[in-house]
Design a protein around this motif. Structure first.
Motif, PDB file in Angstrom:
ATOM      1  N   GLY A 271       0.756  -1.241  -0.045  1.00 10.36           N
ATOM      2  CA  GLY A 271       0.134  -0.014   0.075  1.00 10.36           C
ATOM      3  C   GLY A 271       0.887   1.412   0.157  1.00 10.36           C
ATOM      4  N   ALA A 272       2.224   1.033  -0.056  1.00  9.23           N
ATOM      5  CA  ALA A 272       3.039   2.219  -0.095  1.00  9.23           C
ATOM      6  C   ALA A 272       3.988   2.290  -1.177  1.00  9.23           C
ATOM      7  N   ILE A 273       4.438   3.591  -1.596  1.00  9.20           N
ATOM      8  CA  ILE A 273       5.228   3.928  -2.890  1.00  9.20           C
ATOM      9  C   ILE A 273       6.543   3.311  -2.600  1.00  9.20           C
ATOM     10  N   ALA A 274       6.934   2.267  -3.476  1.00  9.11           N
ATOM     11  CA  ALA A 274       8.208   1.420  -3.235  1.00  9.11           C
ATOM     12  C   ALA A 274       9.479   2.105  -3.868  1.00  9.11           C
ATOM     13  N   GLU A 275       8.959   2.328  -5.346  1.00  8.78           N
ATOM     14  CA  GLU A 275      10.049   2.695  -6.194  1.00  8.78           C
ATOM     15  C   GLU A 275       9.384   3.692  -7.156  1.00  8.78           C
ATOM     16  N   VAL A 276      10.066   4.809  -7.488  1.00 13.66           N
ATOM     17  CA  VAL A 276       9.437   5.910  -8.637  1.00 13.66           C
ATOM     18  C   VAL A 276      10.666   5.974  -9.689  1.00 13.66           C
ATOM     19  N   ARG A 277      10.203   5.670 -10.892  1.00 15.67           N
ATOM     20  CA  ARG A 277      10.953   5.841 -12.082  1.00 15.67           C
ATOM     21  C   ARG A 277      10.735   6.965 -12.973  1.00 15.67           C
ATOM     22  N   VAL A 278      11.454   7.986 -13.085  1.00 11.18           N
ATOM     23  CA  VAL A 278      11.376   9.368 -13.634  1.00 11.18           C
ATOM     24  C   VAL A 278      12.002   9.333 -15.007  1.00 11.18           C
ATOM     25  N   VAL A 279      11.388   9.371 -16.021  1.00 17.39           N
ATOM     26  CA  VAL A 279      12.183   9.778 -17.588  1.00 17.39           C
ATOM     27  C   VAL A 279      12.105  10.925 -17.741  1.00 17.39           C
ATOM     28  N   LEU A 280      13.374  11.522 -17.752  1.00 17.82           N
ATOM     29  CA  LEU A 280      13.305  13.173 -18.161  1.00 17.82           C
ATOM     30  C   LEU A 280      14.106  13.435 -19.272  1.00 17.82           C
ATOM     31  N   ASN A 281      14.834  12.414 -19.826  1.00 19.85           N
ATOM     32  CA  ASN A 281      15.480  12.667 -21.187  1.00 19.85           C
ATOM     33  C   ASN A 281      14.562  13.082 -22.473  1.00 19.85           C
ATOM     34  N   PRO A 282      14.903  13.957 -22.962  1.00 22.02           N
ATOM     35  CA  PRO A 282      13.852  14.292 -24.177  1.00 22.02           C
ATOM     36  C   PRO A 282      13.835  13.192 -25.209  1.00 22.02           C
ATOM     37  N   GLU A 283      15.014  12.631 -25.561  1.00 18.02           N
ATOM     38  CA  GLU A 283      15.056  11.771 -26.464  1.00 18.02           C
ATOM     39  C   GLU A 283      13.997  10.549 -26.111  1.00 18.02           C
ATOM     40  N   LYS A 284      14.100  10.262 -24.916  1.00 19.90           N
ATOM     41  CA  LYS A 284      13.178   9.135 -24.577  1.00 19.90           C
ATOM     42  C   LYS A 284      11.852   9.659 -24.442  1.00 19.90           C
ATOM     43  N   LEU A 285      11.433  10.902 -24.445  1.00 20.85           N
ATOM     44  CA  LEU A 285       9.878  11.293 -24.351  1.00 20.85           C
ATOM     45  C   LEU A 285       9.299  11.552 -25.811  1.00 20.85           C
ATOM     46  N   ALA A 286      10.348  11.397 -26.694  1.00 19.46           N
ATOM     47  CA  ALA A 286       9.928  11.634 -28.016  1.00 19.46           C
ATOM     48  C   ALA A 286       8.651  10.813 -28.720  1.00 19.46           C
ATOM     49  N   PHE A 287       8.787   9.591 -28.489  1.00 20.83           N
ATOM     50  CA  PHE A 287       7.567   8.931 -28.991  1.00 20.83           C
ATOM     51  C   PHE A 287       6.140   9.148 -28.090  1.00 20.83           C
ATOM     52  N   ALA A 288       6.358   9.223 -26.875  1.00 20.01           N
ATOM     53  CA  ALA A 288       5.191   9.608 -25.962  1.00 20.01           C
ATOM     54  C   ALA A 288       4.788  11.059 -26.174  1.00 20.01           C
ATOM     55  N   GLY A 289       5.848  11.919 -26.563  1.00 24.53           N
ATOM     56  CA  GLY A 289       5.364  13.148 -26.646  1.00 24.53           C
ATOM     57  C   GLY A 289       4.484  13.304 -28.200  1.00 24.53           C
ATOM     58  N   ARG A 290       4.790  12.419 -28.913  1.00 23.74           N
ATOM     59  CA  ARG A 290       3.785  12.518 -30.101  1.00 23.74           C
ATOM     60  C   ARG A 290       2.493  11.964 -29.944  1.00 23.74           C
ATOM     61  N   GLN A 291       2.559  10.990 -28.907  1.00 22.94           N
ATOM     62  CA  GLN A 291       1.258  10.266 -28.553  1.00 22.94           C
ATOM     63  C   GLN A 291       0.448  11.307 -27.630  1.00 22.94           C
ATOM     64  N   PHE A 292       1.082  12.144 -26.683  1.00 22.45           N
ATOM     65  CA  PHE A 292       0.766  13.244 -26.193  1.00 22.45           C
ATOM     66  C   PHE A 292       0.022  14.263 -27.021  1.00 22.45           C
ATOM     67  N   ALA A 293       0.761  14.549 -28.109  1.00 21.22           N
ATOM     68  CA  ALA A 293       0.313  16.069 -28.873  1.00 21.22           C
ATOM     69  C   ALA A 293      -0.888  15.359 -29.641  1.00 21.22           C
ATOM     70  N   ALA A 294      -0.812  13.896 -29.908  1.00 24.90           N
ATOM     71  CA  ALA A 294      -2.214  13.476 -30.791  1.00 24.90           C
ATOM     72  C   ALA A 294      -3.336  13.612 -30.179  1.00 24.90           C
ATOM     73  N   SER A 295      -3.329  13.144 -28.646  1.00 23.26           N
ATOM     74  CA  SER A 295      -4.550  12.982 -28.057  1.00 23.26           C
ATOM     75  C   SER A 295      -4.234  13.254 -26.343  1.00 23.26           C
ATOM     76  N   ALA A 296      -5.472  13.667 -25.730  1.00 21.22           N
ATOM     77  CA  ALA A 296      -5.108  14.025 -24.315  1.00 21.22           C
ATOM     78  C   ALA A 296      -5.032  12.608 -23.599  1.00 21.22           C
ATOM     79  N   PRO A 297      -3.779  12.364 -22.941  1.00 17.34           N
ATOM     80  CA  PRO A 297      -3.488  11.002 -22.721  1.00 17.34           C
ATOM     81  C   PRO A 297      -4.326  10.795 -21.123  1.00 17.34           C
ATOM     82  N   GLY A 298      -4.792  11.729 -20.576  1.00 18.94           N
ATOM     83  CA  GLY A 298      -5.271  11.835 -19.305  1.00 18.94           C
ATOM     84  C   GLY A 298      -6.563  11.446 -19.237  1.00 18.94           C
ATOM     85  N   VAL A 299      -7.374  11.383 -20.595  1.00 16.92           N
ATOM     86  CA  VAL A 299      -8.856  11.260 -20.585  1.00 16.92           C
ATOM     87  C   VAL A 299      -9.168   9.759 -20.876  1.00 16.92           C
TER      88      VAL A 299
END
Length: 299
Positions: A271-299
């Motif tokens: 029930g507690a957060i044991a690990e957090v993994r944060v991707v900040l590298n812009p190159e690694k966010l390129a694909f997800a960024g295109r997905q993000f731009a195409a649609s609202a991912p939180g909806v």
């Protein structure tokens, strides 16, 4: 290539991308592998391909095994922790994720563990676990004996096993956990954060040397709390936060000025957060960024 052949490849493309991503941990490289497979498909005589789906899966698997061989050396030189590229999955980008097992097969945590394996071990494990291939079929894909595939699978399963049992909460519980974390961080609620974080929490940041990020994991609740206090200004104005489905689980997505700037995945235990993994590298966010731009991912 005939239009019919191109259309047939298109039918198989989503499954091929899902296979390549699981093997490589990189959406960008997975797209390249699928494109290379398309080129081979377009040049192959149709009469020689009895089962197109199986033929293409074999091509993609072996392309990825070759890529992994060179990628291992690159990842050893990577600046700071290496994390897989995030992929928004609510739109089915990695195939159906209807069960806990299917979601776990694309989780960030498992993809990190798969880095322990040799390229061939990883291929055997992914084909067996994620695509339910028999050892006989895997042997045909990798041109190995069935006995060898069984041995490789047993070895791979042992190497990705963790000493503790990871608890994956239900989707709604995971979403509530991430949302509670964002609320507590925004409000500077130290008591709330302390309740959410496990005593031995580990915080990983992947900046790849391209952006400021911790180059070593931050271990322990007190150190993570101090780190969060030091970055608390990010939870104020100018940064937009959302909870979205990434790699089959609720994750924290941060964007600024319409650009995706980080994606954080969470692992829970008791029930507690044991690990957090944060991707900040812009190159690694390129694909997800295109997905993000195409649609609202939180909806």
């Amino acid at each position: 290539m005939t239009s019919g052949s191109a259309e047939e490849f298109t039918v198989h493309r989503p499954r091929l991308f899902g296979l390549a991503y699981r093997l490589l941990g990189s959406a960008e490289e997975a797209e390249d592998a699928v494109q290379d497979a398309y080129l081979r498909w377009s040049g192959a005589p149709r009469a020689s391909i009895e089962h197109p789906g199986a033929w293409l899966a074999k091509v993609v698997t072996n392309l990825c095994v070759n890529r992994l061989t060179s990628a291992r050396a690159q990842r050893e030189r990577y600046v700071g922790p290496w994390l897989p590229e995030p992929v928004f999955t609510r739109d089915g980008a990695l195939g159906p994720l209807e069960s806990a097992e299917q979601r776990d097969a694309v989780s960030t945590a498992l993809l990190v563990l798969l880095e322990r394996l040799t390229p061939t071990e990883r291929a055997v494990y992914v084909l067996r676990e994620a695509f339910d291939y028999s050892h006989r079929d895997i042997a045909g894909v990798l041109d190995l004996t069935e006995a060898n595939c069984r041995q490789l699978y047993r070895r791979a399963a042992r190497r990705v096993a963790t000493p503790e049992t990871r608890f994956t909460p239900a989707a709604e519980q995971q979403r509530e956990l991430v949302a509670s974390f964002v609320t507590a961080a925004r409000e500077g609620d130290l008591a709330g954060l302390e309740r959410l974080l496990a005593q031995d929490i580990v915080w990983w940041s992947d900046g790849g040397g391209r952006i400021t990020a911790a180059r070593r994991p931050i271990v322990g609740r007190e150190k993570v709390l101090r780190f969060l206090l030091g970055t608390s200004e990010r939870f104020g104005g100018g940064w937009d936060f959302a909870v979205a489905e990434v790699n089959g689980a609720a994750a924290l997505v941060v964007h600024a000025g319409g650009q995706l700037v980080s994606v954080a995945s969470f692992d829970a235990r008791d029930g507690a957060i044991a690990e957090v993994r944060v991707v900040l590298n812009p190159e690694k966010l390129a694909f997800a960024g295109r997905q993000f731009a195409a649609s609202a991912p939180g909806v």
